[in-house]
Scaffold this motif. Structure first.
Motif, PDB file in Angstrom:
ATOM      1  N   LEU A  68       0.859  -1.183   0.000  1.00 34.73           N
ATOM      2  CA  LEU A  68       0.000   0.000   0.000  1.00 34.73           C
ATOM      3  C   LEU A  68       0.890   1.226   0.000  1.00 34.73           C
ATOM      4  O   LEU A  68       1.827   1.318   0.799  1.00 34.73           O
ATOM      5  CB  LEU A  68      -0.900  -0.012   1.249  1.00 34.73           C
ATOM      6  CG  LEU A  68      -1.723   1.224   1.555  1.00 34.73           C
ATOM      7  CD1 LEU A  68      -2.790   1.440   0.485  1.00 34.73           C
ATOM      8  CD2 LEU A  68      -2.369   1.101   2.926  1.00 34.73           C
ATOM      9  N   GLY A  69       0.627   2.163  -0.904  1.00 42.49           N
ATOM     10  CA  GLY A  69       1.456   3.364  -0.935  1.00 42.49           C
ATOM     11  C   GLY A  69       0.737   4.551  -1.550  1.00 42.49           C
ATOM     12  O   GLY A  69      -0.269   4.387  -2.261  1.00 42.49           O
ATOM     13  N   LEU A  70       1.255   5.731  -1.259  1.00 40.87           N
ATOM     14  CA  LEU A  70       0.728   6.951  -1.867  1.00 40.87           C
ATOM     15  C   LEU A  70       1.021   6.942  -3.359  1.00 40.87           C
ATOM     16  O   LEU A  70       2.070   6.474  -3.802  1.00 40.87           O
ATOM     17  CB  LEU A  70       1.375   8.182  -1.248  1.00 40.87           C
ATOM     18  CG  LEU A  70       0.845   8.641   0.100  1.00 40.87           C
ATOM     19  CD1 LEU A  70       1.683   9.800   0.615  1.00 40.87           C
ATOM     20  CD2 LEU A  70      -0.612   9.028   0.016  1.00 40.87           C
ATOM     21  N   LEU A  71       0.100   7.492  -4.131  1.00 42.72           N
ATOM     22  CA  LEU A  71       0.250   7.574  -5.574  1.00 42.72           C
ATOM     23  C   LEU A  71       0.690   8.985  -5.942  1.00 42.72           C
ATOM     24  O   LEU A  71       0.126   9.964  -5.427  1.00 42.72           O
ATOM     25  CB  LEU A  71      -1.094   7.248  -6.236  1.00 42.72           C
ATOM     26  CG  LEU A  71      -1.109   7.027  -7.721  1.00 42.72           C
ATOM     27  CD1 LEU A  71      -0.397   5.728  -8.060  1.00 42.72           C
ATOM     28  CD2 LEU A  71      -2.532   6.974  -8.220  1.00 42.72           C
ATOM     29  N   ASP A  72       1.670   9.112  -6.812  1.00 42.12           N
ATOM     30  CA  ASP A  72       2.078  10.422  -7.321  1.00 42.12           C
ATOM     31  C   ASP A  72       1.007  10.839  -8.336  1.00 42.12           C
ATOM     32  O   ASP A  72       0.999  10.364  -9.475  1.00 42.12           O
ATOM     33  CB  ASP A  72       3.454  10.332  -7.969  1.00 42.12           C
ATOM     34  CG  ASP A  72       3.979  11.670  -8.437  1.00 42.12           C
ATOM     35  OD1 ASP A  72       3.164  12.546  -8.832  1.00 42.12           O
ATOM     36  OD2 ASP A  72       5.206  11.842  -8.432  1.00 42.12           O
ATOM     37  N   GLU A  73       0.088  11.682  -7.917  1.00 43.37           N
ATOM     38  CA  GLU A  73      -1.070  12.026  -8.738  1.00 43.37           C
ATOM     39  C   GLU A  73      -0.690  12.739 -10.030  1.00 43.37           C
ATOM     40  O   GLU A  73      -1.315  12.517 -11.072  1.00 43.37           O
ATOM     41  CB  GLU A  73      -2.066  12.841  -7.923  1.00 43.37           C
ATOM     42  CG  GLU A  73      -2.657  12.041  -6.776  1.00 43.37           C
ATOM     43  CD  GLU A  73      -3.622  12.825  -5.918  1.00 43.37           C
ATOM     44  OE1 GLU A  73      -4.471  13.557  -6.491  1.00 43.37           O
ATOM     45  OE2 GLU A  73      -3.537  12.710  -4.685  1.00 43.37           O
ATOM     46  N   ASP A  74       0.326  13.592 -10.007  1.00 45.39           N
ATOM     47  CA  ASP A  74       0.751  14.296 -11.216  1.00 45.39           C
ATOM     48  C   ASP A  74       1.339  13.319 -12.231  1.00 45.39           C
ATOM     49  O   ASP A  74       1.014  13.378 -13.417  1.00 45.39           O
ATOM     50  CB  ASP A  74       1.772  15.387 -10.884  1.00 45.39           C
ATOM     51  CG  ASP A  74       1.164  16.508 -10.054  1.00 45.39           C
ATOM     52  OD1 ASP A  74      -0.054  16.762 -10.196  1.00 45.39           O
ATOM     53  OD2 ASP A  74       1.904  17.116  -9.267  1.00 45.39           O
ATOM     54  N   LEU A  75       2.204  12.428 -11.764  1.00 50.04           N
ATOM     55  CA  LEU A  75       2.801  11.433 -12.655  1.00 50.04           C
ATOM     56  C   LEU A  75       1.729  10.494 -13.197  1.00 50.04           C
ATOM     57  O   LEU A  75       1.706  10.182 -14.394  1.00 50.04           O
ATOM     58  CB  LEU A  75       3.877  10.635 -11.911  1.00 50.04           C
ATOM     59  CG  LEU A  75       4.573   9.536 -12.699  1.00 50.04           C
ATOM     60  CD1 LEU A  75       5.284  10.093 -13.918  1.00 50.04           C
ATOM     61  CD2 LEU A  75       5.552   8.798 -11.810  1.00 50.04           C
ATOM     62  N   ASP A  76       0.809  10.070 -12.343  1.00 50.90           N
ATOM     63  CA  ASP A  76      -0.249   9.160 -12.763  1.00 50.90           C
ATOM     64  C   ASP A  76      -1.144   9.807 -13.817  1.00 50.90           C
ATOM     65  O   ASP A  76      -1.546   9.152 -14.782  1.00 50.90           O
ATOM     66  CB  ASP A  76      -1.068   8.714 -11.551  1.00 50.90           C
ATOM     67  CG  ASP A  76      -2.013   7.592 -11.874  1.00 50.90           C
ATOM     68  OD1 ASP A  76      -1.538   6.524 -12.318  1.00 50.90           O
ATOM     69  OD2 ASP A  76      -3.235   7.761 -11.688  1.00 50.90           O
ATOM     70  N   ALA A  77      -1.456  11.092 -13.658  1.00 57.02           N
ATOM     71  CA  ALA A  77      -2.307  11.799 -14.616  1.00 57.02           C
ATOM     72  C   ALA A  77      -1.629  11.941 -15.973  1.00 57.02           C
ATOM     73  O   ALA A  77      -2.311  12.016 -17.006  1.00 57.02           O
ATOM     74  CB  ALA A  77      -2.677  13.174 -14.065  1.00 57.02           C
ATOM     75  N   ALA A  78      -0.299  11.956 -15.992  1.00 55.50           N
ATOM     76  CA  ALA A  78       0.440  12.110 -17.246  1.00 55.50           C
ATOM     77  C   ALA A  78       0.541  10.803 -18.035  1.00 55.50           C
ATOM     78  O   ALA A  78       0.894  10.822 -19.211  1.00 55.50           O
ATOM     79  CB  ALA A  78       1.846  12.649 -16.964  1.00 55.50           C
ATOM     80  N   LEU A  79       0.218   9.675 -17.406  1.00 55.82           N
ATOM     81  CA  LEU A  79       0.310   8.380 -18.076  1.00 55.82           C
ATOM     82  C   LEU A  79      -0.953   8.085 -18.867  1.00 55.82           C
ATOM     83  O   LEU A  79      -2.057   8.430 -18.452  1.00 55.82           O
ATOM     84  CB  LEU A  79       0.534   7.266 -17.048  1.00 55.82           C
ATOM     85  CG  LEU A  79       1.816   7.344 -16.239  1.00 55.82           C
ATOM     86  CD1 LEU A  79       1.815   6.249 -15.172  1.00 55.82           C
ATOM     87  CD2 LEU A  79       3.029   7.196 -17.136  1.00 55.82           C
ATOM     88  N   ASP A  80      -0.801   7.419 -20.009  1.00 53.77           N
ATOM     89  CA  ASP A  80      -1.932   6.991 -20.835  1.00 53.77           C
ATOM     90  C   ASP A  80      -2.099   5.487 -20.648  1.00 53.77           C
ATOM     91  O   ASP A  80      -1.299   4.704 -21.182  1.00 53.77           O
ATOM     92  CB  ASP A  80      -1.675   7.329 -22.299  1.00 53.77           C
ATOM     93  CG  ASP A  80      -2.812   6.894 -23.203  1.00 53.77           C
ATOM     94  OD1 ASP A  80      -3.856   6.431 -22.700  1.00 53.77           O
ATOM     95  OD2 ASP A  80      -2.652   7.018 -24.434  1.00 53.77           O
ATOM     96  N   PRO A  81      -3.117   5.048 -19.901  1.00 54.78           N
ATOM     97  CA  PRO A  81      -3.294   3.614 -19.647  1.00 54.78           C
ATOM     98  C   PRO A  81      -3.386   2.770 -20.918  1.00 54.78           C
ATOM     99  O   PRO A  81      -2.983   1.613 -20.934  1.00 54.78           O
ATOM    100  CB  PRO A  81      -4.605   3.535 -18.855  1.00 54.78           C
ATOM    101  CG  PRO A  81      -4.786   4.885 -18.280  1.00 54.78           C
ATOM    102  CD  PRO A  81      -4.142   5.845 -19.233  1.00 54.78           C
ATOM    103  N   ALA A  82      -3.893   3.342 -22.005  1.00 58.89           N
ATOM    104  CA  ALA A  82      -4.014   2.597 -23.267  1.00 58.89           C
ATOM    105  C   ALA A  82      -2.659   2.238 -23.852  1.00 58.89           C
ATOM    106  O   ALA A  82      -2.552   1.308 -24.657  1.00 58.89           O
ATOM    107  CB  ALA A  82      -4.831   3.402 -24.271  1.00 58.89           C
ATOM    108  N   GLN A  83      -1.602   2.951 -23.431  1.00 58.83           N
ATOM    109  CA  GLN A  83      -0.253   2.700 -23.968  1.00 58.83           C
ATOM    110  C   GLN A  83       0.593   1.812 -23.064  1.00 58.83           C
ATOM    111  O   GLN A  83       1.711   1.453 -23.432  1.00 58.83           O
ATOM    112  CB  GLN A  83       0.463   4.036 -24.188  1.00 58.83           C
ATOM    113  CG  GLN A  83      -0.232   4.951 -25.173  1.00 58.83           C
ATOM    114  CD  GLN A  83      -0.362   4.314 -26.547  1.00 58.83           C
ATOM    115  OE1 GLN A  83       0.555   3.690 -27.042  1.00 58.83           O
ATOM    116  NE2 GLN A  83      -1.537   4.454 -27.136  1.00 58.83           N
ATOM    117  N   ILE A  84       0.090   1.462 -21.898  1.00 62.66           N
ATOM    118  CA  ILE A  84       0.864   0.675 -20.937  1.00 62.66           C
ATOM    119  C   ILE A  84       0.606  -0.804 -21.152  1.00 62.66           C
ATOM    120  O   ILE A  84      -0.541  -1.243 -21.250  1.00 62.66           O
ATOM    121  CB  ILE A  84       0.516   1.079 -19.485  1.00 62.66           C
ATOM    122  CG1 ILE A  84       0.863   2.548 -19.264  1.00 62.66           C
ATOM    123  CG2 ILE A  84       1.233   0.180 -18.489  1.00 62.66           C
ATOM    124  CD1 ILE A  84       0.400   3.088 -17.934  1.00 62.66           C
TER     125      ILE A  84
END
Length: 100
Positions: A68-84
């Motif tokens: 369990l950990g904190l999520l870096d919200e800025d980094l997460d928002a910059a990711l495109d789940p369709a490309q992962i």
């Protein structure tokens, strides 16, 4: 940072059965049962992008939390789940099941 300070922030949970759940931490108890709001499960695949399944309000039992950990919200928002792409996370095996 104490876990009380995480309330109201996005967290990422890896469960013992191999699930990745992300949501806003709303509360927890002494055995780390947690309550998540606006929760989603991220389902990984090697052939297509990350599938995001809406869970809404979700409770995770403490004995099923692997990490369990904190999520870096800025980094997460910059990711495109369709490309992962990635292999699904395998469940953790304990005791006799681990020896098979």
């Amino acid at each position: 940072m104490a876990m009380e300070e995480w309330i109201g922030h996005q967290v990422s949970v890896l469960t013992c059965d191999g699930r990745n759940i992300v949501g806003t931490l709303r509360g927890f108890d002494q055995v780390i049962n947690i309550i998540l709001n606006d929760a989603v499960e991220r389902v990984y695949s090697t052939t297509s992008g990350v599938e995001v399944v809406q869970l809404k309000l979700y409770i995770v039992r403490g004995d099923n939390i692997c990490c369990l950990g904190l999520l870096d919200e800025d980094l997460d928002a910059a990711l495109d789940p369709a490309q992962i792409r990635g292999h699904p996370i395998k469940p953790i095996l304990h005791g006799a099941w681990a020896q098979a």
